[in-house]
Scaffold this active site. Structure first.
Site, short mmCIF file in Angstrom:
data_model
loop_
_atom_site.label_atom_id
_atom_site.label_comp_id
_atom_site.label_asym_id
_atom_site.label_seq_id
_atom_site.Cartn_x
_atom_site.Cartn_y
_atom_site.Cartn_z
N TYR A 692 56.02 -16.83 24.47
CA TYR A 692 55.10 -17.86 24.38
C TYR A 692 55.27 -19.28 25.26
O TYR A 692 54.59 -19.98 25.57
CB TYR A 692 54.98 -18.38 23.02
CG TYR A 692 54.28 -17.62 21.84
CD1 TYR A 692 52.90 -17.46 22.01
CD2 TYR A 692 54.89 -16.64 21.05
CE1 TYR A 692 52.27 -16.58 21.26
CE2 TYR A 692 54.31 -15.91 20.50
CZ TYR A 692 52.79 -15.80 20.27
OH TYR A 692 52.15 -14.75 19.60
N LEU A 693 56.60 -19.27 25.74
CA LEU A 693 57.01 -20.54 26.34
C LEU A 693 57.13 -20.12 27.99
O LEU A 693 57.69 -19.35 28.44
CB LEU A 693 58.31 -20.79 25.88
CG LEU A 693 58.29 -21.37 24.45
CD1 LEU A 693 59.78 -21.81 24.06
CD2 LEU A 693 57.24 -22.34 24.14
#
Length: 734
Positions: A692-693
């Site tokens: 997600y990052l």
DNA sequence: AAGTGAACTTAGGACGCGACCT
DNA sequence: AGGTCGCGTCCTAAGTTCACTT
């Protein structure tokens, strides 16, 4: 508001309980029980009629929505702040641990009244530090062991550097190349096909299976399945009725007619000898000598060399899962209706191969054929098969560090960044839509509000009885939320409690806007616990709408976007250039943690958590004593300097000073470690970091903060994010 | 516009190994 | 030298999304 409240949610947790913990199993089971309660009403929920009702008259007028709401404004009224709420949430729900450990930990956090206040803490920590160590390694005590191998270490270092350089040279810098036309994934693909697990080895004659106390020699297929069951006997799956029944049904299918006639009750089966044999094998494996282990390792290496790589457009790429999944008993997560079913042994005849026409076509194992060989360059898989338990497709695909995966990953973050520029408008729109006359639009607006604010997953419909009963946003049912007009001094609080992906519990109490609250009330009107909250909405409608707002926009993009933007903001808020490295890393972990909390990435607390925490505390305590001692010695030495004008005494003082300093630094580092570990007890950072990052945020942060990237990403992660590491400058902004 | 299947991403747990400590 | 612990890797289940079919 006719809700069978008491009957559907018999909860009320003692305050010390751990609502978010999944390990105790009780919560999970309780929630599962709860949600399976109204199976009947769930049957009706499957037939979803997506009519568009109007709700003009049902709702009174809402106050006007603010026309244009900036992210900042949202943040101020607490609407989109994940970190504060999230962290608090976890802390509140922390399971009660023994008061003594609590006290001990309090000690660690000495001087920090408010653990949640990162700013203050950072300040305090900073004050504690005397000086930042320049080179971490240099200040390590020089032990005799170190001295001996100093040159060797140097040599090893040099070799490592060279290898690294070599590797860097070899790396395919695909991100500098032009992309293929739409849909084409490769031009050339060659591989050796998947690697099959070893054949079943029949039991030795002295190991017997007993039925009703009598030894029975089973046919090979039945024996293999029996062994699967026996191997799991030390696990509590095998005590569950669903597991046992599923296993027994499938096992009987493997039996010969005679066996099936004889063996009619699992309870009369004695797997004791098989189980003991298995245990011995495990034990023997653990006791394998170093040499033997080396031999095994080398054999594996060879298999890896041969089957673990493919050629993709003239580049050698690692395959992610080249080994065919071995047979066994299916272990679903949570309360899975199919747990215990037999996962069959795959044959080459089950496998579809995908590769270039003009490549060396992989040879099937001797005496076998592939199911099919195809040459489809619009897909990324090298082999596929249909799995027999759920009937779904499985694939052999490339490793995360490959071009195919990397490019997709990069694209994912680019889509999320595009959302960044229009998210405010989208938010304004769904706020407007909360007042829509069309029920479906209102529901869409509320769902979107949840997805955006709480990072919920889309929540596809699932076929009942095929999988564990879990939900996401669109599939939330009335029983999964409780509305509190007022709770703990806050208004319009929604209490969520449901099982999400992987049966991980989502428990959260969130204040929402008045309009959202009223809408929820409306949606729940005249429904039962098992009814869909969003009965006029599904994921495909939602995604269709989102795609119309921005190409490529779907529900999951919000998760990526909110995760990455949260990291970026948290890093900005938490980290200071003047901090030392451990502090910077703590800040990074905290930012990472904020995201993990937002996305509800949990883990079972490590089994040895309490113990290792106590050990660390003990180390801290002894270090404190050492420090006290060192300080008093320093004082003494200083005194002696004054009395005697001996030049040597000055050197002693300097030495003592250094000792004190070193002690303090070590103590600080350990305390930071303790804090970090404590806060991380039930939070898994890996998932968000990996999925997600946007890695460019982390790379830029490392560069800005002068933190070596290796402190943030391990080797595998650096490989996966090679594209980001290569292209990111200090000024990258998500 | 609902249903279905294919393709791909996201997910937590098990396990083994090596670093580190005693 | 032996034990502990945490990390990295492997494993495969469980999601999302999209295209295709009816």
């Amino acid at each position: 508001m006719a809700r069978p409240r008491g009957s559907v949610r018999p909860r009320e947790r003692p305050s010390g309980d751990a609502p978010r913990s999944k390990k105790p199993g009780k919560d999970k089971e309780e929630a599962a029980r709860r949600s399976s309660k109204d199976k009947k009403s769930k049957a009706s929920r499957k037939v979803k009629t997506l009519k568009t009702e109007t709700c003009e008259n049902e709702m009174e007028d809402f106050a006007r929505a603010p026309g244009h709401v900036s992210v900042k404004a949202e943040t101020e009224d607490g609407d989109f702040v994940a970190e504060k709420k999230g962290r608090k949430r976890v802390r509140e729900n922390e399971p009660a641990c023994s008061t003594s450990t609590l006290k001990k930990r309090k000690k660690v956090k000495e001087g920090e009244e408010d653990v949640g206040d990162d700013g203050k803490r950072a300040e305090k920590m900073q004050k504690k530090i005397i000086k930042k160590p320049k080179e971490e390694k240099a200040e390590q005590p020089v032990s005799s062991k170190r001295k001996k191998t100093k040159e060797e270490i140097e040599a090893a270092k040099l070799l490592k550097m060279k290898m690294k350089e070599e590797e860097e040279k070899q790396r395919w810098r695909w991100w500098e190349e032009e992309k293929y036309e739409d849909g084409v994934k490769w031009k050339f693909l060659e591989h050796k096909g998947p690697y099959f697990p070893p054949e079943y080895q029949p039991l030795p004659d002295n190991i017997k299976f007993y039925y009703n106390g009598e030894a029975v020699k089973l046919s090979q297929a039945a024996e293999e399945a029996a062994l699967f069951f026996a191997q799991m006997l030390d696990h509590d799956y095998t005590t569950k009725d669903v597991f046992r029944n599923n296993f027994f049904r499938d096992w009987r299918k493997e039996m010969s007619l005679d066996e099936r006639m004889l063996i009619t009750d699992l309870n009369n089966c004695d797997f004791g000898e098989l189980f003991r044999m298995h245990r011995e094998k495990v034990e023997a494996r653990r006791n394998t000598s170093k040499e033997d282990k080396q031999v095994i390792k080398e054999a594996n290496q060879k298999i890896m060399e041969e089957y673990g790589y493919c050629m993709l457009d003239h580049h050698r790429e690692r395959i992610g899962n080249f080994k065919i999944e071995p047979p066994g008993l299916f272990r679903g997560r949570g309360d899975h209706p199919k747990q215990g079913m037999l996962k069959k042994r795959l044959q080459p005849e089950d496998i579809i191969i995908n590769c270039s026409k003009e490549s060396q076509i992989p040879e099937p194992p001797a005496g076998h054929k592939w199911k099919e060989v195809r040459h489809d360059n619009t897909v990324t898989w090298l082999a596929s098969w249909t799995e027999n338990v759920q009937g779904s497709c499985k694939y052999v695909m490339l490793n995360a560090n490959s071009k195919l995966k990397g490019e997709k990953d990069w694209e994912k973050y680019e889509v999320a960044r595009r959302l960044k520029v229009c998210v405010q408008q989208i938010r304004a729109q769904y706020k407007q839509d909360l007042k829509s006359k069309q029920m479906s639009i209102r529901q869409r607006a509320v769902a979107l509000y949840f997805i955006d604010k709480l990072a919920l997953r889309a929540g596809n419909e699932k076929e009942e009885g095929e999988t564990a009963d879990t939900v996401g946003c669109c599939s939330l049912r009335v029983e999964h939320i409780v509305l509190h007009p007022e709770l703990d001094g806050e208004h319009n609080v929604v209490e969520f409690d449901f099982l999400g992906k992987d049966c991980i519990r989502y428990y959260n109490k969130v204040p929402v806007t008045k309009k959202v609250f009223k809408n929820l009330k409306l949606f729940m009107n005249n429904k039962e616990g098992g009814d869909d909250l969003f009965d006029c909405l599904n994921t495909s409608m939602l995604n269709k709408y989102l795609t119309s707002l921005m190409p490529g926009l779907t529900a999951k993009v919000f998760r990526t976007y909110n995760a990455s933007i949260t990291l970026q903001e948290q890093l900005k808020d938490l980290s200071n250039m003047s901090d030392n490295q451990p502090e910077k890393l703590l800040s990074y972990n905290r930012a990472n943690r904020a995201v993990a909390v937002l996305c509800n990435h949990q883990r079972a607390p490590p089994k040895t958590f309490e113990q290792s925490m106590a050990n660390l505390q003990a180390k801290i305590d002894s270090r404190k004593e050492q420090l006290a001692l060192a300080k008093s010695e320093l004082k003494q030495a200083k005194k002696e300097v004054k009395t005697s004008s001996d030049g040597k005494q000055q050197a002693v003082v300097e030495k003592k000073k250094k000792a004190v300093q070193r002690c303090e630094e070590q103590l600080l580092r350990m305390e930071i470690q303790a804090t970090d570990r404590e806060e991380n007890k039930q939070i898994a950072l890996g998932t968000s970091k990996l999925n997600y990052l946007d890695p460019r945020i982390s790379v830029a942060w490392c560069k800005n903060m002068e933190v070596p990237l290796e402190k943030i990403y391990n080797k595998t992660q650096r490989d996966k994010f090679a594209w980001a590491i290569d292209m990111t400058d200090l000024d990258f902004f998500f």
